[in-house]
Design a protein around this motif. Structure first.
Motif, PDB file in Angstrom:
ATOM      1  N   HIS A   5      -3.402 -52.063   2.535  1.00  0.00           N
ATOM      2  CA  HIS A   5      -2.420 -52.857   4.335  1.00  0.00           C
ATOM      3  C   HIS A   5      -2.978 -52.256   5.607  1.00  0.00           C
ATOM      4  CE1 HIS A   5       1.441 -54.583   5.880  1.00  0.00           C
ATOM      5  NE2 HIS A   5       0.412 -54.807   6.024  1.00  0.00           N
ATOM      6  N   THR A  34      -0.530 -55.280  10.560  1.00  0.00           N
ATOM      7  CA  THR A  34       0.524 -57.041   9.981  1.00  0.00           C
ATOM      8  C   THR A  34       1.010 -57.476  10.968  1.00  0.00           C
ATOM      9  OG1 THR A  34       1.921 -55.041   8.816  1.00  0.00           O
ATOM     10  CG2 THR A  34       3.060 -57.212   9.820  1.00  0.00           C
ATOM     11  N   GLU A  85       8.122 -57.095  12.468  1.00  0.00           N
ATOM     12  CA  GLU A  85       9.049 -56.183  11.228  1.00  0.00           C
ATOM     13  C   GLU A  85      10.017 -57.925  11.041  1.00  0.00           C
ATOM     14  OE1 GLU A  85      11.065 -52.868  11.075  1.00  0.00           O
ATOM     15  OE2 GLU A  85       9.082 -52.040  11.902  1.00  0.00           O
ATOM     16  N   TYR A 106      11.650 -61.018   7.385  1.00  0.00           N
ATOM     17  CA  TYR A 106      11.243 -59.766   6.719  1.00  0.00           C
ATOM     18  C   TYR A 106       9.805 -60.415   7.192  1.00  0.00           C
ATOM     19  CZ  TYR A 106      13.538 -60.163   2.876  1.00  0.00           C
ATOM     20  OH  TYR A 106      15.431 -60.082   2.012  1.00  0.00           O
ATOM     21  N   VAL A 120       3.795 -52.258   9.235  1.00  0.00           N
ATOM     22  CA  VAL A 120       4.947 -51.870   9.527  1.00  0.00           C
ATOM     23  C   VAL A 120       5.970 -51.556   7.992  1.00  0.00           C
ATOM     24  CG1 VAL A 120       4.704 -53.100  11.480  1.00  0.00           C
ATOM     25  CG2 VAL A 120       5.495 -54.716   8.872  1.00  0.00           C
ATOM     26  N   GLU A 121       7.072 -51.044   8.327  1.00  0.00           N
ATOM     27  CA  GLU A 121       8.140 -50.609   7.402  1.00  0.00           C
ATOM     28  C   GLU A 121       8.124 -51.880   6.588  1.00  0.00           C
ATOM     29  OE1 GLU A 121      12.370 -48.297   6.363  1.00  0.00           O
ATOM     30  OE2 GLU A 121      12.087 -49.222   8.259  1.00  0.00           O
ATOM     31  N   ASP A 122       7.562 -51.528   4.959  1.00  0.00           N
ATOM     32  CA  ASP A 122       7.576 -52.944   4.206  1.00  0.00           C
ATOM     33  C   ASP A 122       8.849 -52.632   3.647  1.00  0.00           C
ATOM     34  OD1 ASP A 122       6.203 -50.835   3.147  1.00  0.00           O
ATOM     35  OD2 ASP A 122       5.148 -52.166   1.932  1.00  0.00           O
ATOM     36  N   SER A 123      10.213 -52.094   3.252  1.00  0.00           N
ATOM     37  CA  SER A 123      11.374 -51.315   2.760  1.00  0.00           C
ATOM     38  C   SER A 123      12.097 -52.677   2.441  1.00  0.00           C
ATOM     39  CB  SER A 123      11.879 -50.342   2.970  1.00  0.00           C
ATOM     40  OG  SER A 123      12.424 -51.016   4.439  1.00  0.00           O
ATOM     41  N   GLN A 124      12.059 -53.582   3.116  1.00  0.00           N
ATOM     42  CA  GLN A 124      12.924 -55.440   2.968  1.00  0.00           C
ATOM     43  C   GLN A 124      12.233 -55.689   1.674  1.00  0.00           C
ATOM     44  OE1 GLN A 124      13.044 -56.778   7.151  1.00  0.00           O
ATOM     45  NE2 GLN A 124      14.860 -56.738   6.614  1.00  0.00           N
ATOM     46  N   ASN A 184      13.443 -53.761  -1.553  1.00  0.00           N
ATOM     47  CA  ASN A 184      14.315 -54.348  -1.537  1.00  0.00           C
ATOM     48  C   ASN A 184      14.423 -56.136  -2.664  1.00  0.00           C
ATOM     49  OD1 ASN A 184      15.268 -52.369  -0.662  1.00  0.00           O
ATOM     50  ND2 ASN A 184      15.719 -52.808   0.941  1.00  0.00           N
TER      51      ASN A 184
END
Length: 646
Positions: free
Chosen positions: A143, A146, A156, A277, A322-326, A329
């Motif tokens: 990655h 974004t 995000e 997202y 960016v943070e892709d923790s979502q 989940n």
């Protein structure tokens, strides 16, 4: 909980990797061979040409190499390919102009994108966050950037799902969708269906099982709005901002359609029906040169929202990852990689162990054959030994029969003659007196005549018994087919006065069962057992008794159980010994005679104290829980063979 789409995208990627890995290796080898041949040809050409021409041709060769080396960019297409091309081509053209790197844009559907990646036919990817994460595992996708969306400054929170329906349709919650007709473009569409599926799972709803009228109509996504307008569907599942874009382009009128269950997100200009997202990402494959990627990334970062490329691409700018923790989940809720098992990889890793196990099993099978052969030999030896043992046992049984016959003669010989002589005279006197009384009775004395007639019958019975007792040790028994039920009922009728004396009515579990026995001798056994039970309950305040007939495959089983005083363990062990008795005036021969009669018929007789009968388990069979269990007293169990006694 498993859902039908678990293997449709991310797991499909894993499957295609291994299916195409051999092809990818072959392509690499072929490409390397082509490069070597080209290098050798250019080297020979340089030696032949003049120095100035060689320098010129070397420069030309370098320019040619740069000109021919093209980098392909696969863009995920959920709409018409031309629309996707028009969106991203200006940005890539600007990058090519600034860096000199030629980029070729190829709009691809999800399955086409996976196929190209598996063949190593792409260098870069423009795709949504879900497919970017899914391709990380087996393809080395990195990655890089974004996309910052046009509708939201926070990358995000760039994409969501919207449930679009006619203005007249309203619902109170997601559960109301179960009865409506829903349409979506594809089960792998990130904003269109995947985010919506995650929202349903959060509320305990299975999209494919609970939504009975869900249908996927394919791409482009804009045509889903036409289905809602025409009324051929109730709700369309689309990415956020699709409705707003259609209104802005004049394709729909304001108020014609609206978003169900709208949620407001600060700074986001479009209505959504769920969470937001990260949006599109720019990624590179593992084999792409990082220096080339560095130049492209630098050029893309220079684009801002005022540039024409950003306006045509409908975005503000490109940003760092960016943070892709979502997204992770969401994958977990959808039970997709990395939260599912990669069975194909596990199989590949398990093959060596499977071979080892197969060898062990093969050796075990050979050992089993060896043991089986030894068991067969040992079984044959045991069979021969058992046959010899049966023959010995048969001979011993014949000897025991002769012994019992001789013992029966010794015990009853003298008593038979004396009893026959002494008893026959009073019996004859009773007969004469009864007959004389009958002759003297008048016609109106029928009851007395009937009683005297029964007396004569019992006298005849007693004389026959004396006669049989006298012949017991001299002649074999007379066997005939006999119904055990009738024989026991006749015996009970004979002893009915004794039962009335202690106010006892036995519990009967009888059914017709024919055996080949000497009825007179067997009735003597029953009389003796019943009389012993009555004597044991003489002083009992609550006399009870049960009699049952059952059978197994080979024997008839007769059970007598009473609630009397029972026997001590010592007396029980010596119950069938001659001259052993617990009665004051008993001879101790009754149970001995019963045992010998039963054994002469090929049967067995056993006695158990009721306190220990549960451990013996001799009366379960067909009686089960119906047969009563007494806390005191004795249970006698007789078995008689069902086959004809020889």
């Amino acid at each position: 909980m498993k859902f039908p789409w678990s293997n449709s995208s991310a797991l499909e990627i894993e499957r295609q990797v291994y299916l195409r890995r051999g092809t990818r290796i072959g392509l690499k080898v072929l490409e390397q061979a082509q490069r070597i041949i080209l290098s050798v040809a250019l080297l020979l050409f340089g030696f032949i040409c003049q120095a100035d021409l060689a320098v010129a041709s070397d420069g030309t060769r370098q320019d040619y190499g740069k000109e021919k080396r093209k980098y392909t960019v696969g863009a995920l297409a959920f709409a018409d390919p031309d629309v996707v091309y028009q969106r991203w081509a200006p940005s890539l053209s600007r990058v090519s102009a600034q860096t000199g790197i030629e980029l070729v844009l190829i709009p691809l559907r999800p399955d086409e994108l996976v196929e190209r990646v598996s063949k190593n036919a792409l260098d870069f990817i423009i795709g949504n966050a879900l497919i970017t994460v899914a391709l990380k595992k087996d393809y080395g996708v990195s990655h890089l950037l974004t996309l910052v969306p046009l509708k939201h400054a926070n990358p995000e929170q760039a994409v969501g799902t919207a449930l679009i329906a006619r203005e007249s349709l309203e619902i109170n919650g997601l559960k109301d969708l179960k009865q409506l007709k829903l349409i979506s473009s594809d089960p792998n569409a990130f904003g269109g269906f995947q985010i919506f599926a995650g929202e349903l799972i959060n509320r305990g709803i299975n999209p494919f099982k609970d939504l009975k009228h869900l249908e996927f109509v394919g791409f482009p996504q804009d045509k889903l709005l036409d289905h809602i307008v025409k009324g051929s569907a109730d709700v369309a599942i689309l990415p956020s901002c699709v409705l707003e874009s259609a209104i802005a382009q004049g394709r729909l009128e304001v108020g014609q359609l609206h978003v169900l269950l709208p949620q407001v997100h600060p700074g986001f200009d479009c209505q959504t029906s769920g969470s937001l997202y990260p949006g599109y990402a720019f990624s590179k494959l593992g084999n792409t040169d990082h220096q080339i990627a560095r130049q492209i990334v630098r050029s893309l970062l220079d684009i801002d929202e005022l540039d024409t490329e950003a306006k045509l691409g409908r975005y503000r700018a490109w940003s760092v990852p960016v943070e892709d923790s979502q997204v992770f989940n969401l994958l977990k809720r959808l039970e997709r990689w990395p939260f599912v098992t990669n069975w194909q990889r596990l199989v590949e890793r398990a093959i060596p162990w499977a071979l080892v196990i197969a060898v062990i099993l093969l050796l075990g099978y050979f050992h089993h054959l060896r043991v089986k052969r030894l068991v067969i030999k040992r079984t044959q030896a045991l069979s021969d030994e058992m046959t010899q043992h049966k023959n010995t046992q048969k001979a011993l049984f014949e000897q025991q029969k002769q012994f019992y016959r001789a013992q029966r003669i010794l015990l009853t010989g003298e008593m038979a003659s004396g009893i026959a002589h002494e008893v026959n005279q009073p019996l004859a006197g009773i007969r004469y007196l009864a007959q004389g009384s009958i002759y003297r009775l008048g016609d109106n004395q029928s009851e007395l005549r009937q009683a005297l007639t029964k007396m004569l019958q019992q006298v005849d019975r007693a004389q026959k018994t004396v006669k049989r007792f006298r012949q017991f040790c001299q002649q074999p028994s007379v066997y005939q087919a006999c119904d055990l039920k009738e024989l026991i009922e006749d015996t009970l009728n004979l002893m009915q006065p004794d039962f009335n004396r202690i106010d006892l009515k036995p519990q009967l579990f009888l059914w017709p069962l024919t055996v080949n026995v000497d009825a007179s001798l067997m009735q003597q056994v029953f009389v003796n057992l019943l009389r012993n039970a009555l004597d044991a309950m003489e002083t009992s305040p609550d006399p009870r008794m049960a009699i049952a007939i059952s059978n197994d495959s080979a024997n008839a089983i007769i059970t007598f159980s009473d609630a009397g005083t029972g026997l001590s363990e010592t007396a029980l062990k010596r119950l069938f010994f001659p001259f052993e008795t617990s009665k004051a005036n008993g001879l101790g021969l009754g149970m001995v005679v019963c045992k010998r009669i039963v054994e002469e018929h090929g049967g067995t007789i056993q006695a158990f104290n009721n306190q220990t009968l549960a451990a013996a388990d001799v009366i379960e069979r067909d009686l089960n829980s119906h047969f009563p269990r007494f806390n005191t007293g004795l249970t006698i169990v007789l078995t008689l063979p069902l086959t004809e006694t020889k």
